[in-house]
Design a protein around this motif. Structure first.
Motif, PDB file in Angstrom:
ATOM      1  N   MET A 221       0.844  -1.205   0.000  1.00 26.78           N
ATOM      2  CA  MET A 221       0.000   0.000   0.000  1.00 26.78           C
ATOM      3  C   MET A 221       0.870   1.243   0.000  1.00 26.78           C
ATOM      4  O   MET A 221       0.534   2.250  -0.612  1.00 26.78           O
ATOM      5  N   GLY A 222       2.020   1.160   0.678  1.00 24.94           N
ATOM      6  CA  GLY A 222       2.927   2.301   0.780  1.00 24.94           C
ATOM      7  C   GLY A 222       3.497   2.725  -0.565  1.00 24.94           C
ATOM      8  O   GLY A 222       4.005   3.833  -0.698  1.00 24.94           O
ATOM      9  N   LEU A 223       3.404   1.850  -1.573  1.00 20.60           N
ATOM     10  CA  LEU A 223       3.883   2.240  -2.902  1.00 20.60           C
ATOM     11  C   LEU A 223       2.946   3.270  -3.540  1.00 20.60           C
ATOM     12  O   LEU A 223       3.300   3.900  -4.521  1.00 20.60           O
ATOM     13  N   ALA A 224       1.743   3.373  -2.976  1.00 21.88           N
ATOM     14  CA  ALA A 224       0.740   4.341  -3.468  1.00 21.88           C
ATOM     15  C   ALA A 224       0.522   4.193  -4.967  1.00 21.88           C
ATOM     16  O   ALA A 224       0.609   5.147  -5.728  1.00 21.88           O
ATOM     17  N   ILE A 225       0.224   2.967  -5.369  1.00 25.07           N
ATOM     18  CA  ILE A 225       0.021   2.715  -6.791  1.00 25.07           C
ATOM     19  C   ILE A 225      -1.423   3.038  -7.152  1.00 25.07           C
ATOM     20  O   ILE A 225      -2.360   2.504  -6.565  1.00 25.07           O
ATOM     21  N   GLY A 226      -1.583   3.920  -8.107  1.00 23.43           N
ATOM     22  CA  GLY A 226      -2.931   4.325  -8.501  1.00 23.43           C
ATOM     23  C   GLY A 226      -3.499   3.415  -9.578  1.00 23.43           C
ATOM     24  O   GLY A 226      -2.787   2.591 -10.161  1.00 23.43           O
ATOM     25  N   GLU A 227      -4.797   3.568  -9.802  1.00 31.04           N
ATOM     26  CA  GLU A 227      -5.483   2.806 -10.841  1.00 31.04           C
ATOM     27  C   GLU A 227      -4.836   3.114 -12.198  1.00 31.04           C
ATOM     28  O   GLU A 227      -4.466   4.262 -12.464  1.00 31.04           O
ATOM     29  N   GLN A 228      -4.650   2.087 -12.998  1.00 29.52           N
ATOM     30  CA  GLN A 228      -4.073   2.218 -14.348  1.00 29.52           C
ATOM     31  C   GLN A 228      -2.575   2.519 -14.344  1.00 29.52           C
ATOM     32  O   GLN A 228      -1.981   2.709 -15.399  1.00 29.52           O
ATOM     33  N   ALA A 229      -1.947   2.551 -13.160  1.00 31.23           N
ATOM     34  CA  ALA A 229      -0.501   2.792 -13.141  1.00 31.23           C
ATOM     35  C   ALA A 229       0.200   1.527 -13.628  1.00 31.23           C
ATOM     36  O   ALA A 229      -0.292   0.416 -13.409  1.00 31.23           O
ATOM     37  N   GLU A 230       1.344   1.705 -14.286  1.00 29.64           N
ATOM     38  CA  GLU A 230       2.069   0.527 -14.744  1.00 29.64           C
ATOM     39  C   GLU A 230       3.123   0.181 -13.700  1.00 29.64           C
ATOM     40  O   GLU A 230       3.891   1.030 -13.271  1.00 29.64           O
ATOM     41  N   VAL A 231       3.122  -1.065 -13.273  1.00 31.65           N
ATOM     42  CA  VAL A 231       4.093  -1.479 -12.268  1.00 31.65           C
ATOM     43  C   VAL A 231       4.921  -2.630 -12.806  1.00 31.65           C
ATOM     44  O   VAL A 231       4.522  -3.315 -13.751  1.00 31.65           O
ATOM     45  N   GLN A 232       6.052  -2.831 -12.143  1.00 29.05           N
ATOM     46  CA  GLN A 232       6.895  -3.954 -12.510  1.00 29.05           C
ATOM     47  C   GLN A 232       6.764  -5.003 -11.399  1.00 29.05           C
ATOM     48  O   GLN A 232       6.696  -4.648 -10.214  1.00 29.05           O
ATOM     49  N   VAL A 233       6.717  -6.248 -11.812  1.00 34.60           N
ATOM     50  CA  VAL A 233       6.636  -7.332 -10.831  1.00 34.60           C
ATOM     51  C   VAL A 233       7.879  -8.176 -11.024  1.00 34.60           C
ATOM     52  O   VAL A 233       8.217  -8.519 -12.163  1.00 34.60           O
ATOM     53  N   SER A 234       8.571  -8.501  -9.940  1.00 32.19           N
ATOM     54  CA  SER A 234       9.722  -9.387 -10.107  1.00 32.19           C
ATOM     55  C   SER A 234       9.570 -10.582  -9.189  1.00 32.19           C
ATOM     56  O   SER A 234       9.086 -10.456  -8.063  1.00 32.19           O
ATOM     57  N   CYS A 235       9.935 -11.739  -9.702  1.00 31.13           N
ATOM     58  CA  CYS A 235       9.824 -12.963  -8.921  1.00 31.13           C
ATOM     59  C   CYS A 235      11.136 -13.723  -9.047  1.00 31.13           C
ATOM     60  O   CYS A 235      11.697 -13.815 -10.137  1.00 31.13           O
ATOM     61  N   GLN A 236      11.575 -14.281  -7.939  1.00 31.65           N
ATOM     62  CA  GLN A 236      12.800 -15.053  -7.968  1.00 31.65           C
ATOM     63  C   GLN A 236      12.625 -16.280  -7.092  1.00 31.65           C
ATOM     64  O   GLN A 236      12.224 -16.180  -5.942  1.00 31.65           O
ATOM     65  N   GLY A 237      12.938 -17.435  -7.663  1.00 23.71           N
ATOM     66  CA  GLY A 237      12.809 -18.662  -6.900  1.00 23.71           C
ATOM     67  C   GLY A 237      12.439 -19.801  -7.816  1.00 23.71           C
ATOM     68  O   GLY A 237      12.371 -19.636  -9.036  1.00 23.71           O
ATOM     69  N   PRO A 238      12.195 -20.966  -7.214  1.00 24.80           N
ATOM     70  CA  PRO A 238      11.993 -22.167  -8.033  1.00 24.80           C
ATOM     71  C   PRO A 238      10.744 -22.105  -8.924  1.00 24.80           C
ATOM     72  O   PRO A 238      10.714 -22.725  -9.965  1.00 24.80           O
ATOM     73  N   ASP A 239       9.707 -21.371  -8.480  1.00 21.58           N
ATOM     74  CA  ASP A 239       8.496 -21.327  -9.293  1.00 21.58           C
ATOM     75  C   ASP A 239       8.196 -19.889  -9.747  1.00 21.58           C
ATOM     76  O   ASP A 239       7.052 -19.461  -9.796  1.00 21.58           O
ATOM     77  N   ALA A 240       9.284 -19.188 -10.064  1.00 19.85           N
ATOM     78  CA  ALA A 240       9.145 -17.763 -10.375  1.00 19.85           C
ATOM     79  C   ALA A 240       8.212 -17.499 -11.553  1.00 19.85           C
ATOM     80  O   ALA A 240       7.404 -16.566 -11.525  1.00 19.85           O
ATOM     81  N   GLU A 241       8.304 -18.333 -12.572  1.00 17.48           N
ATOM     82  CA  GLU A 241       7.489 -18.118 -13.783  1.00 17.48           C
ATOM     83  C   GLU A 241       5.999 -18.170 -13.437  1.00 17.48           C
ATOM     84  O   GLU A 241       5.218 -17.291 -13.795  1.00 17.48           O
ATOM     85  N   ALA A 242       5.629 -19.212 -12.677  1.00 14.50           N
ATOM     86  CA  ALA A 242       4.215 -19.374 -12.319  1.00 14.50           C
ATOM     87  C   ALA A 242       3.763 -18.240 -11.402  1.00 14.50           C
ATOM     88  O   ALA A 242       2.660 -17.701 -11.539  1.00 14.50           O
ATOM     89  N   ALA A 243       4.645 -17.877 -10.465  1.00 14.84           N
ATOM     90  CA  ALA A 243       4.295 -16.793  -9.534  1.00 14.84           C
ATOM     91  C   ALA A 243       4.069 -15.506 -10.312  1.00 14.84           C
ATOM     92  O   ALA A 243       3.098 -14.776 -10.064  1.00 14.84           O
ATOM     93  N   LEU A 244       4.945 -15.247 -11.267  1.00 14.33           N
ATOM     94  CA  LEU A 244       4.828 -14.010 -12.041  1.00 14.33           C
ATOM     95  C   LEU A 244       3.503 -13.979 -12.802  1.00 14.33           C
ATOM     96  O   LEU A 244       2.771 -12.994 -12.765  1.00 14.33           O
ATOM     97  N   GLN A 245       3.185 -15.095 -13.449  1.00 14.31           N
ATOM     98  CA  GLN A 245       1.942 -15.129 -14.220  1.00 14.31           C
ATOM     99  C   GLN A 245       0.741 -14.892 -13.311  1.00 14.31           C
ATOM    100  O   GLN A 245      -0.169 -14.137 -13.636  1.00 14.31           O
ATOM    101  N   ALA A 246       0.751 -15.557 -12.160  1.00 14.92           N
ATOM    102  CA  ALA A 246      -0.388 -15.414 -11.241  1.00 14.92           C
ATOM    103  C   ALA A 246      -0.511 -13.973 -10.754  1.00 14.92           C
ATOM    104  O   ALA A 246      -1.613 -13.421 -10.680  1.00 14.92           O
ATOM    105  N   LEU A 247       0.622 -13.355 -10.451  1.00 11.91           N
ATOM    106  CA  LEU A 247       0.579 -11.974  -9.955  1.00 11.91           C
ATOM    107  C   LEU A 247       0.135 -11.007 -11.042  1.00 11.91           C
ATOM    108  O   LEU A 247      -0.652 -10.091 -10.786  1.00 11.91           O
TER     109      LEU A 247
END
Ligand code: PEP
Ligand code: MG
Length: 838
Positions: A221-247
């Protein structure tokens, strides 16, 4: 180009589609063993420098080159896969080892056709070979042109030795636009956190130069991301691909509950002229009420002398936290039971906040320094509130109220304060700011309205107040708190005014208006007790869905023609031992007794799936909703169903009891229960058999309706599960909620087929799923042949009224056309056109 000691943006060395390393058809590169990086499937014939630097290595065979960037990052640029085998054929290196190159400078040219024909793949790599010191974060995963931004290179804070082995491996990154209304506020943030927790990988969101781990609701919440804002998601670990898709999916799908977050039109009050004796505020839930003002004060803590025993304070705090956690769990279970999704989402977010690492770490650090648990908790919350308030987002600032709710709850436990207010019914409660749990308590005590010095119209407490029909005003200012206890006031929430000195005449007028409103409702109530006939004389039975005898009594008072669904599983859940036959019998008899002479449809236990019983351990299932649930449970635990049937057969008068079987998929299941019922009747010496019906909540049952109707006395369509199983969408999936719409034409076809099948054997069909409570669907269901609607008790008057304004033959004619439409929204649109809601 941005370039400093820490962060470097690399430009695309080639033009073409971008791939994550995991998608590269080469096990060594794909595993990240060579280092972090990215790949491009090139469409051009020249490799360019992605940044300025020095050429530290040139492959003898001319297919690869390594650059050292000015910040120390080493970048291997490798053209094609297995191209070393071409022994330089088709490649011409344009630079030498030791040369300094500029960003974008051509490094190597190759014969696109020749190399493409001879090598395994042209997919080319940009690998960060010293990934132990640097991290690569893709900027885009779409197609790029040479020179466009491709990758961020960031120096790592920790050395590889400190990195948990579990989280080693390539970090993958995606971009997405936030679809959630109002941006990433508490409920969507809780969904993101929950999604991330389903995976082993560590996930982070990055926005406007700041990052937050998906584990921390406050951080998100502290990132204060507004509606329609573009964000980057990063995932690292054994199931990173699946985590990224889900997020990415969770971030780009609107929550159905978001509609609750939209406040009613606010009353502009800033520039209003001051009125003597009136406080202006913002309407959070409409209504006009008068009554005595009742002031609620927040807990205030005495000064802490410090130097407490950290171990003991930690124990005290942990115990308080776990008590509050279980209280919220209980609230959640209740909300689930009553299918109150707004309430459920709010308290699920509270639970997530209570487990927030940022909060718990801060509190535990203070405790370690000798602070009392009370003060440590209080300070940790206030610090996080500050973070939210500094985001500059009103919506997020309002979430501070949810944190303060948790502050109060935990403090009450720590201070041994009994959490109960003695507020007289009919009072108008005034507080600095009320919290969601305050509101639940207060609404049970029959208060007339709420007003707060602070708060916002989109706060959770406002959502709850609207849901409960309690007039509520926020942002009235601190003068509110100076008012006398018991002073008569008028809360005109629609007008955004709190009248502090209403004259006797005004109080009388308001009271009169209140009475008129009540009268209108009472008139509806009296109408609700007469049968609902369409304009052409078809009688539609409007029954109620209930879970207890209290709810049944409520339903009867509201005009229910009967109980269309008693969900008996609520007698079985939330307890340590199974109810025995006698307890069950008493509970069912109480419902029958509460319903006067009306009939009651009692559904046999529908546990399994997501409803688990502590005392009935069932094997864990990979897919519980498709596993042992409903009637299938009777196949593995026949004694459970026998006991329930016995309890039902002892009901008097038995003629008013109809039995309904959940999750039937084939005729044999029905025949088996019918035989069992016959045998039990014989055993008990009963000549009379209760009617036996089948729930149609699986597509198989709808398609076999004709065969089922041959052996059943009635069919009742469970549109909640029928939607879930027809649309292959989890009915509880917050992200899909808006799309799990039972007015989908595929469902309408199944409903039509059910009614047609039942008609062949002259059986009646009811609907007990949520669609029955949707007034927009009433004409469609009547048109398709449904003759009983089982709805939530408060809606009986409304649905009966709707029935009375419909012509059944017209409903039939128009509904046939709806079956041919292509989406639920098209059906909804057509319904609005043909049968507008008043
Ligand atoms: C349904 O599935 O529509 C239904 C009424 O049953 P439940 O919601 O209890 O699963
Ligand atoms: Mg169901």
């Amino acid at each position: 180009m941005h370039n400093n000691n820490k962060e470097l943006t690399l430009s695309a060395p080639l033009s073409g589609p971008v791939l994550t390393l995991a998608k590269v058809p080469d096990p060594v590169f794909a595993s990240g063993a060579m280092g972090d990086g990215i790949a491009i499937d090139p469409l051009n014939d020249t490799l360019h420098a992605p940044c300025a630097g020095v050429v530290v290595h040139v492959a003898r065979t001319g297919h690869a080159v390594t650059l050292r960037a000015d910040n120390g990052a080493e970048l291997l640029l490798h053209l094609g896969l297995d191209t070393v085998e071409l022994q330089g054929l088709g490649f011409s290196m344009l630079v030498k080892e030791g040369a300094r190159v500029a960003n974008g400078q051509p490094l190597l040219r190759y014969d696109l056709d020749k190399v493409a024909q001879q090598c395994k793949s042209l997919v080319s790599l940009l690998i960060l070979t010293n990934s132990q010191d640097f991290q690569a974060r893709p900027i885009t995963l779409k197609s790029v042109k040479v020179g466009e931004p491709l990758l961020h290179i960031i120096r790592r804070q920790t050395s590889t030795a400190e990195v948990d082995i579990e989280f080693a491996g390539a970090e993958i990154v995606g971009h997405v636009c936030i679809a959630h209304r109002g941006g990433l506020h508490a409920r969507p943030a809780a969904l993101i956190r929950q999604t991330a927790q389903g995976f082993k990988s560590k996930s982070q969101l990055h926005f406007a130069g700041k990052s937050a781990t998906c584990d921390s609701l406050i951080g998100l919440m502290g990132l204060a991301i507004g509606e329609q804002a573009e964000v980057q998601v990063s995932c690292q670990g054994p199931d990173a691909e699946a985590a990224l898709q889900a997020l990415l999916t969770a971030l780009s799908t609107t929550l159905a509950e978001d509609s609750h977050a939209v406040a009613p039109p606010m009353i502009a009050q800033r520039n209003r002229p001051a009125e003597a004796g009136v406080l202006h505020g913002v309407c959070a839930a409409p209504g006009l009420v008068g009554g005595p003002l009742f002031r609620l004060n927040a807990i205030s803590l005495p000064v802490d002398a410090g130097q407490h025993d950290p171990q003991q304070q930690r124990q005290v705090l942990d115990a308080a936290l776990s008590q509050v956690r279980s209280e919220i769990d209980h609230t959640l279970a209740q909300a689930k039971k009553h299918k109150d999704s707004a309430e459920e989402a709010i308290f699920a977010a509270h639970l997530a906040l209570l487990e927030d690492p940022a909060l718990l770490d801060a509190a535990s650090q203070s405790v370690d320094q000798g602070t009392a648990a009370t003060h440590a908790w209080s300070q940790a919350i206030e610090a996080q509130c500050e973070v939210l308030q500094q985001t500059g987002s009103t919506l997020l600032a309002e979430r501070a109220n949810d944190l303060r709710d948790l502050k109060q709850r935990v403090l009450r436990v720590l201070l041994g304060d009994t959490w109960h207010y003695d507020v007289p019914a009919g009072a108008i409660v005034a507080a600095h700011e009320l919290t969601p749990s305050d509101l639940l308590q207060l609404s049970q005590q029959g208060v007339a309205g709420l007003c707060m010095a602070e708060g916002g119209a989109t706060s959770h407490v406002a959502i709850l107040a609207r849901g409960k029909g309690l007039p509520c005003m926020v942002a009235l200012g601190s003068t509110l708190l100076d008012q006398q206890q018991g002073q008569p006031v008028v809360l005109d929430a629609d007008g955004g005014r709190l009248e502090l000195t209403p004259g006797t005449q005004r109080l009388t007028d308001v009271r009169q208006l209140q009475q008129q409103q009540q009268q209108r409702r009472a008139e509806q109530q009296t109408q609700a007790h007469t049968p609902a006939l369409t304009t052409d004389g078809l009688c539609i039975e409007v029954a109620a869905n209930v879970a207890s005898s209290t709810e049944a009594a409520d339903a009867l008072a509201n005009g229910a023609d009967g109980v269309g669904l008693l969900r008996t599983e609520f007698l079985f859940v939330d307890r340590q031992t199974a109810p025995d036959e006698q307890e069950q019998h008493q509970a069912y008899q109480a419902v029958l007794d509460a319903m006067g002479d009306k009939s009651v449809i009692i559904r046999t236990i529908d546990v399994g799936g997501d409803k688990q019983l502590d005392y009935l351990p069932l094997p864990a299932e990979a897919n519980p909703v498709l596993g042992l649930r409903g009637i299938r449970l009777a196949q593995v635990r026949p004694e459970l169903l026998d006991q329930q049937l016995r309890a039902l057969l002892h009901l008097r008068p038995l003629s008013r009891c109809r039995i309904l079987l959940p999750m039937i998929t084939e005729v044999d299941e029905l025949l088996h229960i019918r035989q069992r019922l016959d045998a039990l009747c014989t055993e008990l010496g009963l000549a009379q058999r209760p009617e036996l019906g089948v729930m149609i909540e699986v597509p198989a049952a709808a398609l076999l309706a004709e065969q089922l109707a041959e052996h059943a006395d009635f069919l009742s369509i469970g549109t909640n599960d029928l939607s879930q199983y027809t649309l292959a969408m989890d009915r509880d999936h917050a992200g899909l909620a808006a799309r799990v719409d039972a007015l989908h034409p595929a469902l309408l076809r199944l409903i039509a087929q059910t009614c047609a099948g039942a008609a062949q054997h002259k059986r009646w069909v009811g609907v007990c799923g949520a669609l029955a409570s949707d007034p927009l669907a009433t004409p469609v269901l009547i048109g398709l042949g449904v003759s009983e609607l089982s709805v939530s008790p408060v809606q009986i008057g409304e649905i009966k009224d709707r029935v009375r304004h419909l012509d059944a033959s017209e409903c039939r004619r128009i509904s046939q056309g709806l079956l041919k439409l292509s989406s639920a929204s098209a059906v909804r649109h057509a319904c609005h056109q043909h049968w507008p809601l008043s």
